[in-house]
Design an enzyme around this catalytic site. Structure first.
Site, short mmCIF file in Angstrom:
data_model
loop_
_atom_site.label_atom_id
_atom_site.label_comp_id
_atom_site.label_asym_id
_atom_site.label_seq_id
_atom_site.Cartn_x
_atom_site.Cartn_y
_atom_site.Cartn_z
CD GLU A 1 17.30 -34.27 -43.70
OE1 GLU A 1 18.40 -34.77 -43.45
OE2 GLU A 1 16.39 -34.16 -42.84
CB CYS A 2 11.49 -35.73 -46.78
SG CYS A 2 10.03 -36.75 -47.09
N GLY A 3 10.31 -33.30 -47.54
CA GLY A 3 9.49 -32.16 -47.90
C GLY A 3 10.31 -30.97 -48.33
CG MET B 1 8.92 -33.40 -52.12
SD MET B 1 7.71 -34.05 -50.92
CE MET B 1 6.19 -33.44 -51.61
CB THR C 1 18.30 -36.88 -49.42
OG1 THR C 1 17.97 -36.33 -48.13
CG2 THR C 1 19.75 -36.60 -49.74
#
Length: 438
Positions: free
Chosen positions: A328-330, A333, A428
């Site tokens: 998720e998010c970080g 990435m 995501t």
């Protein structure tokens, strides 16, 4: 379950000092021997960890846009065994989105009304005196369903300033529960996503103890506690979200720290075993785990360390050959090919997805997200609708993998951050809050 009296600390806007008031109240009541249950209204990622540090009890988010009545009831039931609930609002008291979600627009006022909590309004009286009462009176009358227990005056410049401000509140019929002199040291360090994380604060316990002492000196704690109340509710068998796997390896360190507390509590209550590991310490996920979950956080601040974490990367890749990985998010990435930091340095990431993100090319992404899954992700089948929240500054430079979902914002407008999937790996940019049940 016995009803626990509660109240909500809110303000006309962000930046008024309500977080320091909240932390001071939590610690002061806890020091008095009360079991204090904290909550946060809205999708804030950071405040609940500070609440835990202040109260010694896990804090949970309550969000009327993302959570249906069943989930709101299950989350609020986490107060069982407490003597008092103290909740913190987000933004201004009535601020929310234009179109309703699961049960509302996401405002703190909605949370207060649904839970039956009176509101303690923190007013920054800088640069005004009696005029502050006009602001407070507007908040007291804007929605008759919202009960204002009283106001705490913040950033009071002098005894004369306090007398004049109190005079205005008296004329408006509003109770003053406290008056806090202006002090420049009563602030928490911040960075681009708001406050720094609780684990990064150089001396958090001492800071919170200072807030508590300050509030004890200038606020009527007995009156605030006496003002607390709640709506009587029937006992509920509603449960928190179920775990996506039996054994979950969860990344947990300064780079990966943002997971909503109600999800983790639901996973544990559902019998899942959560096995923490630290990518920053170059730890591999437990090989026996059924699922690896990389939460959000600040990988852009640790790009070089993550790029050098060969044990972590090798273990993650080995797991992904046969079992699911989600970020998720970080965390999303970190699953990608590369991350570019604010200085323009390119750091190699896990390479399980083709995603390349840049913090050098900053763009603010903020808001609720409703996702309809094109592909399955851990715990959810294709076609499932999920509610979540996105909050980051990173820009996608490359995203060659299959989109995971169709994602729209709270007003129904499509957003380009669809998430992606490759083999057993999904990711995501939104943080999951709840399934959008019909």
């Amino acid at each position: 379950m016995a009803d626990v009296p509660g109240l909500l600390v809110s303000a006309p806007s962000s930046g008024t000092g309500k977080t320091t008031v909240m932390l001071g109240l939590l610690r002061a009541f806890a020091d008095d021997g009360l079991k204090v249950q904290p909550f946060k209204s809205g999708p804030d990622y950071i405040d609940p960890a500070f609440h835990l540090a202040a109260a010694g009890r896990s804090s949970f988010n309550l969000d009327t846009w993302s959570m249906d009545e069943v989930l709101l009831g299950a989350v609020s039931a986490q107060s069982e065994g407490a003597d008092l609930i103290v909740a913190e609002g987000s933004m201004g008291l009535f601020d929310g989105v234009a179109f309703p979600g699961a049960t509302g627009h996401g405002s703190s006022a909605e949370t207060a009304v649904r839970m039956g909590w009176p509101v303690v309004l923190v007013i920054d009286v800088s640069g005004q005196a009696q005029s502050a009462a006009a602001t407070a009176l507007g908040f007291a009358t804007y929605n008759p369903d919202v009960q204002i227990a009283g106001v705490i005056l913040n950033r009071v410049a002098s005894p004369r300033h306090e007398r004049l401000t109190r005079l205005g509140m008296e004329q408006a019929g509003l109770r003053v529960l406290g008056s806090l002199p202006r002090r420049g040291d009563l602030t928490l360090p911040e960075r681009h996503l708001g406050l720094i994380q609780a684990v990064e604060h150089p001396d958090l316990d001492a800071a919170i103890a200072g807030y508590a002492a300050f509030l004890r000196e200038h606020v009527d704690l007995d009156a605030i506690r006496a003002a607390a109340s709640s709506v009587s509710r029937e006992p509920s068998s509603a449960s928190l979200p179920t775990p996506p796997a039996q054994r979950i390896a969860l990344a947990r360190d300064a780079a990966f720290s943002f997971t909503y507390p109600h999800l983790l509590e639901g996973w544990r209550a559902g019998g899942a075993e959560i096995i923490p590991f630290s990518p920053l310490n170059d730890e591999a996920p437990d090989p026996s785990a059924d699922l690896v979950w990389l939460p959000g956080g600040y990988p852009e601040l640790h790009g070089g360390t993550l790029a050098a974490a060969e044990t972590f990367r090798t273990g993650l890749r080995k797991h992904a050959e046969t079992k699911p990985v989600h970020g998720e998010c970080g965390g999303y990435m970190a699953l990608g090919e590369a991350l570019i930091d604010k200085e323009g340095n390119r750091h190699r990431m896990a390479g399980l997805l083709g995603l390349v993100t840049s913090y050098e090319k900053r763009k603010f992404h903020l808001g609720y997200r409703l996702a309809t899954l094109h592909e399955a992700m851990p715990g959810f089948a294709a076609g499932t609708q999920l509610r979540g929240h996105e909050f980051h500054y990173s820009t996608i430079l490359e995203e060659p993998d299959a989109p995971l979902a169709r994602v729209v914002d709270a007003e129904g407008a499509e957003v380009p951050e669809t998430g992606s999937r490759r083999g057993n790996v999904t990711g995501t940019f939104f943080h999951l809050i709840a399934e959008a049940r019909p």
